[in-house]
Design a protein around this motif. Sequence first.
Motif, PDB file in Angstrom:
ATOM      1  N   ASP A 210       0.850  -1.191   0.000  1.00  0.00           N
ATOM      2  CA  ASP A 210       0.000   0.000   0.000  1.00  0.00           C
ATOM      3  C   ASP A 210       0.882   1.236   0.000  1.00  0.00           C
ATOM      4  OD1 ASP A 210      -0.541   0.849   3.341  1.00  0.00           O
ATOM      5  OD2 ASP A 210       0.382  -1.065   2.814  1.00  0.00           O
ATOM      6  N   GLY A 211       0.248   2.392  -0.215  1.00  0.00           N
ATOM      7  CA  GLY A 211       0.989   3.639  -0.298  1.00  0.00           C
ATOM      8  C   GLY A 211       1.622   3.870  -1.662  1.00  0.00           C
ATOM      9  N   LEU A 212       1.229   3.090  -2.671  1.00  0.00           N
ATOM     10  CA  LEU A 212       1.785   3.261  -4.001  1.00  0.00           C
ATOM     11  C   LEU A 212       1.099   4.424  -4.723  1.00  0.00           C
ATOM     12  CD1 LEU A 212       2.810   0.407  -3.235  1.00  0.00           C
ATOM     13  CD2 LEU A 212       2.499  -0.233  -5.621  1.00  0.00           C
ATOM     14  N   LYS A 213       1.817   5.008  -5.662  1.00  0.00           N
ATOM     15  CA  LYS A 213       1.279   6.081  -6.493  1.00  0.00           C
ATOM     16  C   LYS A 213       1.034   5.553  -7.896  1.00  0.00           C
ATOM     17  CE  LYS A 213       3.719   9.517  -3.704  1.00  0.00           C
ATOM     18  NZ  LYS A 213       4.747  10.578  -3.665  1.00  0.00           N
ATOM     19  N   LEU A 214       0.359   6.371  -8.707  1.00  0.00           N
ATOM     20  CA  LEU A 214       0.001   5.935 -10.050  1.00  0.00           C
ATOM     21  C   LEU A 214       1.210   5.436 -10.824  1.00  0.00           C
ATOM     22  CD1 LEU A 214      -2.184   5.671 -12.252  1.00  0.00           C
ATOM     23  CD2 LEU A 214      -1.660   8.038 -12.904  1.00  0.00           C
ATOM     24  N   HIS A 215       2.340   6.143 -10.725  1.00  0.00           N
ATOM     25  CA  HIS A 215       3.518   5.716 -11.478  1.00  0.00           C
ATOM     26  C   HIS A 215       4.094   4.407 -10.947  1.00  0.00           C
ATOM     27  CE1 HIS A 215       5.212   8.538  -8.356  1.00  0.00           C
ATOM     28  NE2 HIS A 215       5.953   7.471  -8.134  1.00  0.00           N
ATOM     29  N   ASP A 216       3.739   4.029  -9.713  1.00  0.00           N
ATOM     30  CA  ASP A 216       4.212   2.765  -9.146  1.00  0.00           C
ATOM     31  C   ASP A 216       3.410   1.569  -9.638  1.00  0.00           C
ATOM     32  OD1 ASP A 216       6.206   3.878  -7.348  1.00  0.00           O
ATOM     33  OD2 ASP A 216       4.543   4.558  -6.090  1.00  0.00           O
ATOM     34  N   PHE A 217       2.110   1.762  -9.932  1.00  0.00           N
ATOM     35  CA  PHE A 217       1.279   0.590 -10.201  1.00  0.00           C
ATOM     36  C   PHE A 217       0.675   0.531 -11.598  1.00  0.00           C
ATOM     37  CE2 PHE A 217      -1.912   3.449  -8.067  1.00  0.00           C
ATOM     38  CZ  PHE A 217      -2.879   3.500  -9.064  1.00  0.00           C
ATOM     39  N   SER A 243      -7.321   5.401  -8.199  1.00  0.00           N
ATOM     40  CA  SER A 243      -7.074   4.453  -7.106  1.00  0.00           C
ATOM     41  C   SER A 243      -6.127   5.052  -6.079  1.00  0.00           C
ATOM     42  CB  SER A 243      -6.493   3.148  -7.648  1.00  0.00           C
ATOM     43  OG  SER A 243      -7.417   2.502  -8.502  1.00  0.00           O
ATOM     44  N   ARG A 244      -6.298   4.664  -4.817  1.00  0.00           N
ATOM     45  CA  ARG A 244      -5.560   5.324  -3.742  1.00  0.00           C
ATOM     46  C   ARG A 244      -4.196   4.700  -3.464  1.00  0.00           C
ATOM     47  NH1 ARG A 244     -10.262   3.441   0.236  1.00  0.00           N
ATOM     48  NH2 ARG A 244      -9.881   1.201   0.141  1.00  0.00           N
ATOM     49  N   GLY A 245      -3.896   3.541  -4.054  1.00  0.00           N
ATOM     50  CA  GLY A 245      -2.547   3.018  -3.931  1.00  0.00           C
ATOM     51  C   GLY A 245      -2.371   1.769  -3.107  1.00  0.00           C
ATOM     52  N   ASP A 246      -3.472   1.136  -2.642  1.00  0.00           N
ATOM     53  CA  ASP A 246      -3.346  -0.179  -2.029  1.00  0.00           C
ATOM     54  C   ASP A 246      -3.495  -1.206  -3.158  1.00  0.00           C
ATOM     55  OD1 ASP A 246      -5.953   1.250  -1.566  1.00  0.00           O
ATOM     56  OD2 ASP A 246      -6.702  -0.788  -1.276  1.00  0.00           O
ATOM     57  N   VAL A 247      -2.463  -2.040  -3.327  1.00  0.00           N
ATOM     58  CA  VAL A 247      -2.361  -2.896  -4.505  1.00  0.00           C
ATOM     59  C   VAL A 247      -2.247  -4.354  -4.089  1.00  0.00           C
ATOM     60  CG1 VAL A 247      -0.908  -3.479  -6.486  1.00  0.00           C
ATOM     61  CG2 VAL A 247      -1.343  -1.086  -5.925  1.00  0.00           C
ATOM     62  N   LEU A 248      -3.021  -5.183  -4.761  1.00  0.00           N
ATOM     63  CA  LEU A 248      -3.030  -6.627  -4.555  1.00  0.00           C
ATOM     64  C   LEU A 248      -2.832  -7.281  -5.918  1.00  0.00           C
ATOM     65  CD1 LEU A 248      -3.676  -9.329  -3.156  1.00  0.00           C
ATOM     66  CD2 LEU A 248      -6.102  -8.736  -3.302  1.00  0.00           C
ATOM     67  N   ALA A 249      -1.750  -8.009  -6.086  1.00  0.00           N
ATOM     68  CA  ALA A 249      -1.461  -8.701  -7.342  1.00  0.00           C
ATOM     69  C   ALA A 249      -1.382 -10.193  -7.074  1.00  0.00           C
ATOM     70  CB  ALA A 249      -0.151  -8.204  -7.933  1.00  0.00           C
ATOM     71  N   VAL A 250      -2.082 -10.981  -7.883  1.00  0.00           N
ATOM     72  CA  VAL A 250      -2.078 -12.434  -7.714  1.00  0.00           C
ATOM     73  C   VAL A 250      -1.862 -13.096  -9.071  1.00  0.00           C
ATOM     74  CG1 VAL A 250      -3.558 -12.415  -5.671  1.00  0.00           C
ATOM     75  CG2 VAL A 250      -4.597 -12.595  -7.936  1.00  0.00           C
ATOM     76  N   GLY A 251      -1.113 -14.183  -9.060  1.00  0.00           N
ATOM     77  CA  GLY A 251      -0.939 -14.946 -10.283  1.00  0.00           C
ATOM     78  C   GLY A 251      -2.136 -15.812 -10.595  1.00  0.00           C
TER      79      GLY A 251
END
Length: 269
Positions: A210-217, A243-251
Amino acid sequence: MTAIPAAPALPVSGAVGDADLRLAHLLADAAGTAIRPLFRTVFTAESKADASPVTQADRAAEQAIRALLAEHRPTDGVIGEEYGADRPEAERVWVIDPIDGTRAFISGRPIFGTLIALIEQGRPVLGVIDQPVTGERWIGARGHATLFNGQPARSRACPTLDRALFATTAPWLCSAFDRVRAASGDTVLGGDCYNYGLVASGHVDLVVEDGLKLHDFAALVPVIEGAGGRVTDWAGQPLDGASRGDVLAVGDPALLDQLVPLLEPVRPG
């Protein structure tokens, strides 16, 4: 429990064009040319207002990308970590993180990467994760399968969380770290954007931050989803420019139903 929408369809009629794919490769090549001569050399590092580090390599790489966009896509918008936004209201906007993982770059660890994304109407439609030192590049786009160094990339099947390999850059960058670590099969630390490429290639099963910015995700979404995975916020909703920057990535998309309830009590409000 919040319903988790299915992954958006990727119609061929709306596919990203070959010209944009060629340009994305050209942008990544230019960034790598700027970065490689400075890796593991003496260079200047400064602290930005948010205390995150920046180097001349970050700035040189973004300048190289912006110069090419000005030449090839002068009416598109650009949002970059180091030099801000130009025409962010445009229908098509390129989003740049010249070095995602500057601390890894400073410490001589080749697990940072250049992130390049194309957003249309607020949604990421093209993404590049490029590691310029090791020569590893993932590229994903709407209507195309994700490629790793020119070959198809595919995330792996892992339908149960207790068997999943969880990766995150650092515990203090993931407020749900203890919960996810306890529920997962194993955990690895460090990696920044490189972890997300490993999800697309089937070596890591999930990343939570979490705490990511648009350029991060922004670039991560097309790369992982074009390899069969999913990228959402912690509520299971698609990521976009708001989006506010909490990111969940799953394969394996089956992991979403197990992770969203786990994250709900600590989801950033």
